[in-house]
Design a protein around this motif. Structure first.
Motif, mmCIF file in Angstrom:
data_model
loop_
_atom_site.group_PDB
_atom_site.id
_atom_site.type_symbol
_atom_site.label_atom_id
_atom_site.label_comp_id
_atom_site.label_asym_id
_atom_site.label_seq_id
_atom_site.Cartn_x
_atom_site.Cartn_y
_atom_site.Cartn_z
ATOM 1 N N UNK A 295 0.793 -1.225 0.000
ATOM 2 C CA UNK A 295 0.000 0.000 0.000
ATOM 3 C C UNK A 295 0.826 1.276 0.000
ATOM 4 N N UNK A 296 2.112 1.221 0.389
ATOM 5 C CA UNK A 296 2.910 2.433 0.446
ATOM 6 C C UNK A 296 3.084 3.078 -0.917
ATOM 7 N N UNK A 297 2.898 2.306 -1.990
ATOM 8 C CA UNK A 297 3.018 2.883 -3.327
ATOM 9 C C UNK A 297 1.972 3.949 -3.565
ATOM 10 N N UNK A 298 0.889 3.914 -2.792
ATOM 11 C CA UNK A 298 -0.197 4.861 -2.991
ATOM 12 C C UNK A 298 -0.173 5.993 -1.969
ATOM 13 N N UNK A 299 0.890 6.104 -1.153
ATOM 14 C CA UNK A 299 0.904 7.121 -0.116
ATOM 15 C C UNK A 299 1.121 8.515 -0.671
ATOM 16 N N UNK A 300 1.570 8.628 -1.894
ATOM 17 C CA UNK A 300 1.723 9.933 -2.533
ATOM 18 C C UNK A 300 0.685 10.065 -3.637
ATOM 19 N N UNK A 301 -0.147 11.098 -3.556
ATOM 20 C CA UNK A 301 -1.093 11.380 -4.634
ATOM 21 C C UNK A 301 -0.385 12.281 -5.645
ATOM 22 N N UNK A 302 0.277 11.638 -6.610
ATOM 23 C CA UNK A 302 1.061 12.394 -7.583
ATOM 24 C C UNK A 302 0.187 13.273 -8.471
ATOM 25 N N UNK A 303 -1.099 12.966 -8.565
ATOM 26 C CA UNK A 303 -1.967 13.699 -9.484
ATOM 27 C C UNK A 303 -2.378 15.062 -8.945
ATOM 28 N N UNK B 105 1.324 -7.152 -8.953
ATOM 29 C CA UNK B 105 0.828 -5.859 -8.482
ATOM 30 C C UNK B 105 0.404 -5.004 -9.668
ATOM 31 N N UNK B 106 -0.617 -4.195 -9.448
ATOM 32 C CA UNK B 106 -1.092 -3.244 -10.452
ATOM 33 C C UNK B 106 -1.043 -1.844 -9.847
ATOM 34 N N UNK B 107 -0.695 -0.877 -10.675
ATOM 35 C CA UNK B 107 -0.615 0.512 -10.208
ATOM 36 C C UNK B 107 -0.994 1.441 -11.351
ATOM 37 N N UNK B 108 -1.772 2.468 -11.048
ATOM 38 C CA UNK B 108 -2.083 3.498 -12.035
ATOM 39 C C UNK B 108 -1.045 4.611 -11.946
ATOM 40 N N UNK B 109 -0.374 4.895 -13.058
ATOM 41 C CA UNK B 109 0.441 6.105 -13.157
ATOM 42 C C UNK B 109 -0.521 7.219 -13.558
ATOM 43 N N UNK B 110 -1.063 7.888 -12.560
ATOM 44 C CA UNK B 110 -2.178 8.813 -12.766
ATOM 45 C C UNK B 110 -1.648 10.180 -13.201
ATOM 46 N N UNK B 111 -1.364 10.303 -14.489
ATOM 47 C CA UNK B 111 -0.699 11.505 -15.004
ATOM 48 C C UNK B 111 -1.643 12.440 -15.756
ATOM 49 N N UNK B 112 -2.920 12.098 -15.857
ATOM 50 C CA UNK B 112 -3.829 12.884 -16.698
ATOM 51 C C UNK B 112 -3.916 14.341 -16.256
ATOM 52 N N UNK C 87 6.866 14.612 -20.404
ATOM 53 C CA UNK C 87 6.680 13.170 -20.236
ATOM 54 C C UNK C 87 7.808 12.533 -19.427
ATOM 55 N N UNK C 88 8.942 13.212 -19.307
ATOM 56 C CA UNK C 88 10.000 12.709 -18.427
ATOM 57 C C UNK C 88 9.488 12.574 -16.986
ATOM 58 N N UNK C 89 8.534 13.425 -16.626
ATOM 59 C CA UNK C 89 7.969 13.367 -15.273
ATOM 60 C C UNK C 89 7.207 12.075 -15.045
ATOM 61 N N UNK C 90 6.578 11.521 -16.101
ATOM 62 C CA UNK C 90 5.876 10.247 -15.937
ATOM 63 C C UNK C 90 6.862 9.195 -15.398
ATOM 64 N N UNK C 91 8.087 9.243 -15.908
ATOM 65 C CA UNK C 91 9.080 8.247 -15.502
ATOM 66 C C UNK C 91 9.689 8.560 -14.141
ATOM 67 N N UNK C 92 9.689 9.819 -13.744
ATOM 68 C CA UNK C 92 10.068 10.135 -12.362
ATOM 69 C C UNK C 92 9.067 9.517 -11.391
ATOM 70 N N UNK C 93 7.783 9.588 -11.741
ATOM 71 C CA UNK C 93 6.755 8.969 -10.896
ATOM 72 C C UNK C 93 6.907 7.451 -10.910
ATOM 73 N N UNK D 119 7.424 5.216 -7.490
ATOM 74 C CA UNK D 119 6.539 4.128 -7.068
ATOM 75 C C UNK D 119 7.342 2.843 -6.861
ATOM 76 N N UNK D 120 8.255 2.545 -7.784
ATOM 77 C CA UNK D 120 9.080 1.337 -7.642
ATOM 78 C C UNK D 120 9.914 1.413 -6.365
ATOM 79 N N UNK D 121 10.459 2.583 -6.068
ATOM 80 C CA UNK D 121 11.236 2.757 -4.837
ATOM 81 C C UNK D 121 10.375 2.511 -3.604
#
Length: 367
Positions: free
Chosen positions: A9-17, A303-310, A351-357, A361-363
């Motif tokens: 669950x820690x992957x979701x502790x930051x609301x990047x959107x 595991x599934x994760x949304x890269x919520x970049x919209x 779009x480089x920011x998508x990969x920072x996110x 998340x992987x970290x």
């Protein structure tokens, strides 16, 4: 020792959107001459784009910190793995960004290229034994793309596209990115039956929202069946990311000067995600949540994760190639017709920011 189930669950502790784009002075990790994996039409600097301000904005999430991309850290975390990007041309756009970013530490070597316009490619980073690949699959499910003489797509919603799914046994991390091809006219099949269409004749108009959700469900179900712990042969798990819908920014005719003329991000509230863009994002995020629920009892690394970049993307009308999808479009004055790309992203660019996110998340998953 922290238990595995407590780490997920820690992957979701930051609301990047939720955040804003703020100015910053650091130069990008790469540029149009230091990276050779940039698709020509997205190499905005080399193609003569005169302004550079679009390179100097950083996404600042409201309640957490998004660190600058660390190429060596990313490579260390995915060592000995196969990272595959699957989807449409925005999936390719994101992968080419990632390859440029990691090349600062170790240069990927191209191993394979195939398909029209190099739609299927594979690279290897020998220092970390990592394979990166791109699979063209604009629907994720089985489909036939429109052609001259047949101006609609045909989708088979019950079957995943085996052009990528057949390789799942050898993929450890999957980044999916689709959406724009669902806006086109199409006929939808489930089995041998036509269940509807979008912008077509002789069949019931159903739109594409429900179809988009069905395609994601078919995709996620196939991944769970093939990679989940219930599969005794190949249930070695996989990490799956869905990059949410990335809006276009056309303001006028695509072939006229000024189709996407902005040179700065929108301010918070100046442009909001709504309509089709918001609904496709919502369906994607909900599909990921449902996939996690279905594989909740899996004992392996599934595991599934949304890269919520919209919401990040909708604020960056300045980040597209626009007329600089072609080299020096105004070298001889302003032509009557100017082809513009207000869908894909300049590299380097937002779009480089998508990969920072993605890295962050992987970290978090590996803490």
């Amino acid at each position: 020792r922290e238990r595995e189930k407590d780490r997920v669950p820690q992957a979701a502790t930051c609301d990047y959107s939720n955040g804003e784009w703020v100015p910053h002075n650091q130069e990008p990790l790469y540029n149009g001459t230091t990276c050779d994996t940039i698709k020509q039409g997205q190499n905005c600097m080399v193609f003569g784009r005169p302004d550079k301000d679009y390179l100097h904005w950083k996404w600042n999430p409201k309640n957490c910190t998004l660190p600058r991309f660390n190429p060596r850290k990313f490579l260390d975390l995915v060592k000995n793995r196969h990272v595959a990007f699957v989807g449409d041309s925005l999936a390719r756009n994101q992968l080419e960004s990632l390859l440029c970013m990691v090349s600062v530490s170790s240069k990927p070597d191209l191993l394979y290229t195939g398909g029209e316009d190099n739609k299927f490619r594979k690279w290897h980073v020998s220092s970390h034994n990592i394979t990166f690949s791109i699979y063209w699959s604009p629907f994720l499910v089985k489909g036939v793309e429109k052609t001259i003489g047949k101006d609609y797509n045909t989708l088979h919603l019950e079957s995943v596209d085996e052009r990528w799914a057949a390789d799942l046994d050898h993929i450890d991390m999957l980044v999916l990115s689709i959406g724009h091809w669902y806006l086109h006219p199409a006929i939808y099949y489930y089995g041998s039956s036509i269940i509807g269409c979008h912008f077509c004749k002789n069949h019931t108009e159903t739109g594409f929202y429900d179809v988009f959700g069905k395609a994601l469900n078919t995709t996620f179900d196939s991944i769970i069946k093939r990679k989940g712990s219930n599969n005794s042969n190949h249930g070695n798990g996989i990490r799956v990311f869905l990059t949410t819908f990335s809006p276009a920014h056309f303001e006028g005719q695509w072939d006229k000067l000024g189709a996407c003329p902005k040179t700065r991000p929108f301010k918070q509230g100046e442009r909001v995600l709504d309509g089709v863009e918001e609904e496709l994002r919502r369906i994607g995020v909900a599909g990921v949540a449902e996939a996690n629920r279905r594989c909740g009892n899996s004992e392996n690394d599934l595991r599934f994760e949304a890269l919520d970049v919209s919401k990040l993307a909708v604020l960056r009308p300045d980040g597209h190639p626009g007329p600089y999808m072609n080299p020096f479009p105004f070298a001889n004055g302003v032509p009557e017709r100017v082809q513009n790309d207000c869908v894909h992203w300049c590299l380097p660019g937002p779009i480089d920011t998508w990969n920072e996110i993605l890295l962050d998340v992987i970290k978090r998953w590996n803490r």
